[in-house]
Each structure stands twice: as structure tokens, then as C-alpha cells.
Design an enzyme around this catalytic site. Sequence first.
Site, PDB file in Angstrom:
ATOM      1  N   LYS A  41       0.664  -1.316  -0.081  1.00 23.97           N
ATOM      2  CA  LYS A  41      -0.045  -0.022  -0.002  1.00 23.97           C
ATOM      3  C   LYS A  41       0.875   1.098  -0.075  1.00 23.97           C
ATOM      4  CE  LYS A  41      -4.360  -2.067   1.899  1.00 23.97           C
ATOM      5  NZ  LYS A  41      -3.774  -3.348   1.797  1.00 23.97           N
TER       6      LYS A  41
HETATM    7  C1  PLP Z   1      -4.475  -4.742   1.061  1.00 18.52           C
HETATM    8  C2  PLP Z   1      -3.726  -5.922   0.999  1.00 18.52           C
HETATM    9  C3  PLP Z   1      -4.090  -6.900  -0.159  1.00 18.52           C
HETATM   10  C4  PLP Z   1      -5.430  -6.797  -0.913  1.00 18.52           C
HETATM   11  O1  PLP Z   1      -5.129  -5.770  -2.074  1.00 18.52           O
HETATM   12  P1  PLP Z   1      -6.476  -5.193  -2.706  1.00 18.52           P
HETATM   13  O2  PLP Z   1      -6.285  -3.760  -3.596  1.00 18.52           O
HETATM   14  O3  PLP Z   1      -7.397  -4.855  -1.506  1.00 18.52           O
HETATM   15  O4  PLP Z   1      -7.229  -6.423  -3.590  1.00 18.52           O
HETATM   16  C5  PLP Z   1      -3.336  -7.969  -0.086  1.00 18.52           C
HETATM   17  N1  PLP Z   1      -2.239  -8.113   0.609  1.00 18.52           N
HETATM   18  C6  PLP Z   1      -1.813  -7.067   1.524  1.00 18.52           C
HETATM   19  C7  PLP Z   1      -0.590  -7.482   2.295  1.00 18.52           C
HETATM   20  C8  PLP Z   1      -2.405  -5.943   1.615  1.00 18.52           C
HETATM   21  O5  PLP Z   1      -2.017  -5.099   2.555  1.00 18.52           O
END
Ligand code: PLP
Length: 463
Positions: A111
Site C-alpha cells: 500500500k
Molecule cells: C491490501 C492488501 C491486499 C489486498 O489488496 P486489494 O487491492 O485490496 O485487492 C493484499 N495483501 C496485503 C498485504 C494488503 O495489505
Amino acid sequence: MSMMYISTRGECPPLGFHDVMMSGLARDGGLFLPSAIPDARANLAEWMRLSYRELAFEVMRPFVDIPEADFRFLIDRSYSSFRHPDVTPVVSPAPALNILELFHGPTLAFKDVALQLLGNLFEYSLSRRSRSLNLLAATSGDTGSAAICGVRGKKGMRIFVLYPHGRISPIQERQMTTVADDNVFCIAVEGSFDDCQAIVKEIFRDLDFRDRNMLGAVNSINWARILAQIVYYFFGAFRVMETSRAESARFAVPTGNFGDIFAGYIAARMGLPIGLLILACNENDILSRFFNTGIYERGKVRRTISPSMDIQVASNFERYLYYLLREDAAAVRRLMKQFDETGRLKLDMESLRSDDVRFAAGSSSSESSLAEIKRCYEENGYLLDPHTAAGVRVAASFRSDIEPTICLATAHPAKFGEAVRKAVGKDVARHEMLAGLNDLPARRTILPASVEAIKGFVETHSR
Ligand SMILES: *Cc1c(COP(=O)(O)O)cnc(C)c1O
């Protein structure tokens, strides 16, 4: 002409990049999409030679309306906080295993790739308009710390993060509460994550309060977050196509809100040769059921070892639905209404966009993800976090001899040390950044799970 954005529900006028970034959700309840997807096929050979930052500039440029030099500066600034010169490097711990490591940012989760840029974009837009913004978010873990890290110390912005008191991991809490900047407010709510989310939703529905306190959102429906994530599909595919001399690649993506994999979909629509997008779920498998049966049906959220995928209703799914329905906004409205009322919708997948980007989908139980972590560590000496492990496991069912697969690594294993310990039987997942958190002073405010209490706190601290 700079890019305009339209709503998936077709009932609000087109907006420019700045407004789309600031508003998050469209006023008709839909999600924003670019009015046209740029065709990058003629650029691929040249883009292959670019560094991550140069590539980021080229890929995102047609979508934004920011002067060239300023945009380059914002990109440089956003990715200078990453600890790897390639920003998102590809590693190959075994001949058939390519991992795109997305966790070299300040909070060790993918993120950061989007939220580091979003923080700088917000600051840039606000300063040019002499405005300020108070961000309000609920988190069960990763999003909160990445959003805080994107916003800390930035001018014209404050961030208020609500999380369930005593119900997130101590590491995740310390990643948020040890940030010392005075524009960051961590609120431990005496309730569940659902309570936190309901409070945030209710506060946003109070338009008076929202305008008076200049509230904004950073959740994954923000188009600017998707945009930043398109870049690493190009970067990853280029690295693997170079080394394997393949003409295309497939990607395996651990999925929750469908934001990350949707960025891959846009990359494919731009002309990046992606032969297959492999969607991986955990036990919360609404999306893999959809891709395998055409039925999208809400279930109960189950807690697993990969909490960022513990999601039943994927907030970005509507964007894909819009393209799947051949850009028919009225059909999107009808289906989303039906879904809101009944918790279920059914599509005839055979008749829809057979010419479109190909998807495959599967799910990996906590048990099989743990087994994958163990196997990968023992055979290759490489540690996977439980989200990445679900992707690697599902990818194995869709292997091709001619087209290499790239698995997205969405978090550093040390963020989920407990699960890793359970899988391999020892404490091997460590990161110095997390270890150092224990020595730092923490700051948070504990408040009851009441809308009034949170509103009062925001009101007194938002100016
Ligand atoms: C947020 C997240 C996901 C999922 O991603 P999306 O964009 O919501 O599909 C997968 N793995 C981790 C470690 C995350 O923080």
C-alpha cells in the site's frame, strides 16, 4: 486536453484529476474511471529501458494534469522513501518462481506504493489551492499505517485513524502510534473494526460536518491509488520478459478489495502483454467464485491468517463490472442496486467481453498458505508472507511452459511473523524497522465507539 473522469453509474458530470482525487467516491455513488484508456503499445520497447521513477512518470502522465517538472519531482519524492533502488524489484528464488516485491516502502506493505504518492499529490494540490484537508480512515491494520506514513509531516493535512482497541496486532498498532508528527491522530476505539467503519461512514454522511471540517478519504476506491499501482505491472513484466525472452507474462495477485488486480487490468488494457491475471483469495472467496461461476454473492467474513484479504464485498469490483458490461452505466446501476438489495448478482460470463483481458481465479485456505510458506522456505530459502503465499499457491494451478508468471508479494513476512512462525516452526521473519518500534514512545487516544465522541475529537483537532 487533460484526461477527464466519468462515473461507473453515469449520473454525474465528468471531472478532472484533482477533483477525482479529492472526492474519492462519485456523487452518484459510483466510482471514477478515465474516460478513455491510453494505448501504450508503441511505447513498450522504449519504456523497457527506463528506471522505476522514469517509467512511473511515463505510465501515469496521460492520466494527470500536473506540469511535467512538478510531477517528476512528486514521483522522486514519493519513491525516495523506498529502501530498494528498483522500488519494486523482481526476485527469482527458483527458476519458475518470479516474485515482484512490493514491500520495500516505509511500512513494509504494497500500500505504500500508492499512499506515498497520494500524500504528495494531496499536499501539492492543496497548497496550490490554499486549502486544507482532514483525512479520516478506519483500519484493521495495513492501510492505517501506510496512510499515516503518506501524510505525516505534510502541510495542510491531518489524518485521523480509527482502529479497534486491543484487536489489531501490537506491531501494527506501534507502526501507527509511534509516528510523532503532530498532524497524525491515532484513535483506539472501544469496539470492533466494523464499529470503526460504521462510525466513519456515518460521519461522511453528515454533509454539514464533512464540509465544516474539510474531511477527505484515503480508502482504496481513490483513483490515484489505482493509478500508482499500474506502474509496477509494467516494471515487473519488463524485468521478467527481459530475462526469459518471453513475449508476455501472467500475474498472480493476492486480492481483497480488487484494487491491486484492477490496476493490472488497466495495464493490460493499455497494451502491456499480460496473458492472464490470476486472482487469489483466501477462505473469503466471493471473487474467485464470481470468476468461476458468474455469481457474485456476499457471505460472512471469516478471519484468516491473511487479514487484508478478509473482505466479502470488494469495493473496486464495480470498476471491472463497468468494462465487463461494455461501459453500460445503466446496466451497472441496475446490477449494483440488485446487489445492494439481495446480496447477489449473476452474470452470463460466456456472453460478456470474450475479447477482453483473461482472468483465472482460485482460493487458498489458511492451511494451504501455511504449507506454501513452509515449502517455499525449505526448498528455496525464501520467506513469503501469508498474503503472498495465497497468490503463489493459486498461481501453481495456472502454470504455463511458455508464459512466465509473476507473483505479487504484497507484504514483508516480518509483518506477519506469527503466521510465519506457525508455518516454519521458528522465528525467522524479522525486519529491523519493526524491531526498532519497541523503543519509541507511542501516542494514541482511547475513545468509546460512539459517533458523537469521534466527531467531538475531530472537531477540536481539525483546525
Ligand atoms: C491490501 C492488501 C491486499 C489486498 O489488496 P486489494 O487491492 O485490496 O485487492 C493484499 N495483501 C496485503 C498485504 C494488503 O495489505
